[in-house]
Design a protein around this motif. Structure first.
Motif, PDB file in Angstrom:
ATOM      1  N   THR A 122       0.307  -1.075   0.002  1.00  0.00           N
ATOM      2  CA  THR A 122       0.135   0.015   0.503  1.00  0.00           C
ATOM      3  C   THR A 122       0.473   1.270  -0.494  1.00  0.00           C
ATOM      4  O   THR A 122       2.197   0.847   0.368  1.00  0.00           O
ATOM      5  N   SER A 174      -6.947   5.066  -4.478  1.00  0.00           N
ATOM      6  CA  SER A 174      -6.432   4.283  -4.464  1.00  0.00           C
ATOM      7  C   SER A 174      -5.001   4.127  -3.076  1.00  0.00           C
ATOM      8  O   SER A 174      -5.059   3.249  -2.916  1.00  0.00           O
ATOM      9  N   ASN A 176      -3.542   4.218   0.506  1.00  0.00           N
ATOM     10  CA  ASN A 176      -3.878   3.978   1.767  1.00  0.00           C
ATOM     11  C   ASN A 176      -4.366   4.513   3.207  1.00  0.00           C
ATOM     12  O   ASN A 176      -4.931   5.192   4.141  1.00  0.00           O
ATOM     13  N   LYS A 198     -10.075   6.301   3.259  1.00  0.00           N
ATOM     14  CA  LYS A 198      -8.591   5.967   4.824  1.00  0.00           C
ATOM     15  C   LYS A 198      -8.682   7.531   5.163  1.00  0.00           C
ATOM     16  O   LYS A 198      -9.572   8.221   5.035  1.00  0.00           O
ATOM     17  N   ASN A 249      -0.033   3.492   7.607  1.00  0.00           N
ATOM     18  CA  ASN A 249       0.389   2.592   6.370  1.00  0.00           C
ATOM     19  C   ASN A 249       1.064   0.604   7.192  1.00  0.00           C
ATOM     20  O   ASN A 249       0.707   0.458   6.101  1.00  0.00           O
TER      21      ASN A 249
END
Length: 255
Positions: A122, A174, A176, A198, A249
């Motif tokens: 990620t 897209s 994280n 997120k 992350n």
């Protein structure tokens, strides 16, 4: 001493290749070492997973060199220094010849990278409202990269021309973790908070005219955001945002 090095030391004692006395001598330097002007926290990486970071503003070049040499001698593999002026770096670099120093004058960040860090699949996205927010954004991005993260950057996509931001919707969604850096009225994090599922880390900057109050207006806007999932760090605190984003992350790797 970092976590893996501590584990290796204990395994060496268990195997008999390192004596108890030698191990005790190495551990004596924990949890910190007093240099007189600084107490270097060699135990921090064991406690938190990240070594101590050097805040360079207000320190003399000699003090910074002393701390760097101490950390290098004690086995710290990668070191991050923030708010280091170009003038101070030019004085430091000759004193550490042969050391892999990397300096970014825009963010005023110093990196000593002696070892690659395993990265999660990620990634973190750093977005700015304007080009003037880039120094703070780069501090966040380089911090996250140094701690072992892939970082994507999207700059100058503020709400004054929101079509610029919306053109990157797929890339934004897209990520994280999203770091949103903005001065002026600080509206960018609220917009991003309404787009993604997120965490969004909002960073107010001191960019703006008089009523911006050195970033206070952006800070208050971000704290009062009606979008959910937003956390806010202090004014111009790119480092804090990059550190927090890295913790989020990398959580699956640290379990």
């Amino acid at each position: 001493m970092e976590t893996q090095e501590l584990r290796t030391l204990l395994e060496s004692v268990q195997a008999g290749s390192v004596s108890l006395e030698d191990a005790m001598e190495q551990l004596r330097r924990l949890p910190f070492e007093d240099l007189g002007y600084a107490k270097v926290d060699h135990h921090r990486a064991v406690r938190t997973g990240y070594p101590e970071v050097i805040y360079c503003a207000g320190k003399t070049p000699e003090q910074i060199v002393g701390i760097l040499r101490n950390m290098l001698a004690r086995g710290t593999r990668n070191i991050l220094g923030t708010r280091l002026s170009q003038e101070a770096f030019e004085k430091i670099a000759p004193e550490l010849e042969g050391c892999p120093l990397q300096y970014d004058p825009l963010s005023r960040v110093l990196v000593v990278k002696r070892e690659a860090v395993e990265m999660p699949e990620t990634h973190i996205l750093v977005a700015t409202a304007g080009t003037s927010d880039m120094p703070v954004a780069e501090e966040a991005a380089i911090t996250a990269e140094t701690f072992g993260n892939k970082v994507e950057r999207i700059y100058d996509v503020g709400v004054a021309g929101i079509h610029r931001l919306l053109s990157y919707t797929d890339r934004i969604m897209s990520a994280n973790v999203v770091i949103a850096v903005a001065g002026m009225e600080g509206a960018l994090p609220s917009v991003l908070g309404g787009l993604v599922d997120k965490p969004v880390i909002a960073v107010p900057t001191s960019v703006g005219y008089g009523a911006n109050f050195g970033g206070l207006s952006a800070l208050l806007t971000m704290i009062n955001s009606c979008a959910s999932g937003i956390s806010v760090v202090n004014i111009d605190n790119g480092f804090g945002a990059g550190y927090l984003a890295s913790m989020i992350n990398r959580m699956p790797m640290q379990r």
